[in-house]
Design a protein around this motif. Structure first.
Motif, PDB file in Angstrom:
ATOM      1  N   LYS A  52       3.475  -3.573   0.279  1.00 47.76           N
ATOM      2  CA  LYS A  52       1.955  -3.990   0.693  1.00 47.76           C
ATOM      3  C   LYS A  52       1.442  -4.230   1.262  1.00 47.76           C
ATOM      4  CE  LYS A  52      -1.876  -2.958  -2.731  1.00 47.76           C
ATOM      5  NZ  LYS A  52      -1.910  -2.860  -4.113  1.00 47.76           N
ATOM      6  N   GLU A  53       2.209  -6.117   1.565  1.00 48.92           N
ATOM      7  CA  GLU A  53       1.212  -6.430   2.001  1.00 48.92           C
ATOM      8  C   GLU A  53       1.894  -6.608   4.033  1.00 48.92           C
ATOM      9  OE1 GLU A  53       2.234 -10.608   0.230  1.00 48.92           O
ATOM     10  OE2 GLU A  53       1.446 -10.551  -1.256  1.00 48.92           O
TER      11      GLU A  53
ATOM     12  N   ALA B 234      -0.751  -3.875   5.063  1.00 53.98           N
ATOM     13  CA  ALA B 234      -2.553  -4.430   4.591  1.00 53.98           C
ATOM     14  C   ALA B 234      -2.206  -5.395   6.795  1.00 53.98           C
ATOM     15  CB  ALA B 234      -1.745  -5.616   3.928  1.00 53.98           C
TER      16      ALA B 234
ATOM     17  N   ARG C  96      -1.786  -3.118   9.206  1.00 49.54           N
ATOM     18  CA  ARG C  96      -2.982  -1.913   9.815  1.00 49.54           C
ATOM     19  C   ARG C  96      -3.955  -3.392  10.576  1.00 49.54           C
ATOM     20  NH1 ARG C  96      -2.474  -0.199   4.840  1.00 49.54           N
ATOM     21  NH2 ARG C  96      -3.893  -1.999   3.654  1.00 49.54           N
TER      22      ARG C  96
END
Length: 143
Positions: free
Chosen positions: A10-11, A14, A17
């Motif tokens: 998930k990190e 991020a 992105r």
């Protein structure tokens, strides 16, 4: 108490992105040498090099009987406008690549074509390389 499982992906998503939003070039933009493809026919060696965004005048190609050396000065600029924001990127740098050839070639008869960022070199083989035949001996194993 609630247990929340940690997800490192998930990190990483991020961060990816964030890089995409700021348009930081990814690893493929940092390649310092051109990609090459080498093929052989009975009469010639064909070398294809990928040189996007380069002008033919910025390339220096030298051919010996055994190698092809290519060098150049890469100058690239991109400019985009989106919602009143202008982004400009510059990429400069020199590169050099020496490619060993699998056979000896006639370096005085090389032909080249450069179109749409692709350089195609046709390197005719020397006569002795065209007619080279290697005898393979098959020995029977001792019984």
């Amino acid at each position: 108490m609630t247990i929340i499982r940690y997800n490192p992906w998930k990190e990483l998503n991020a961060i990816q992105r964030l890089l995409e939003e700021t348009r930081v070039p990814f690893e493929r933009d940092f390649v310092k040498v051109p990609a090459a493809e080498l093929t052989q026919t009975p009469n010639a060696v064909h070398l294809k090099l990928e040189l996007p965004g380069m002008d033919a005048k910025d390339l220096d190609i030298q051919v010996t009987e055994n190698t092809v050396s290519i060098s150049g000065d890469r100058k690239s600029e991109t400019k985009t406008e989106d919602k009143g924001i202008t982004r400009t990127e510059f990429h400069y740098g020199k590169f050099q690549r020496v490619i060993p050839l699998p056979v000896k070639v006639q370096n005085t008869n090389v032909t080249a074509e450069y179109k749409d960022g692709i350089l195609n070199l046709t390197l005719p083989k020397k006569e002795e390389e065209k007619n080279k035949v290697v005898k393979v001996n098959l020995e029977q194993p001792a019984a």
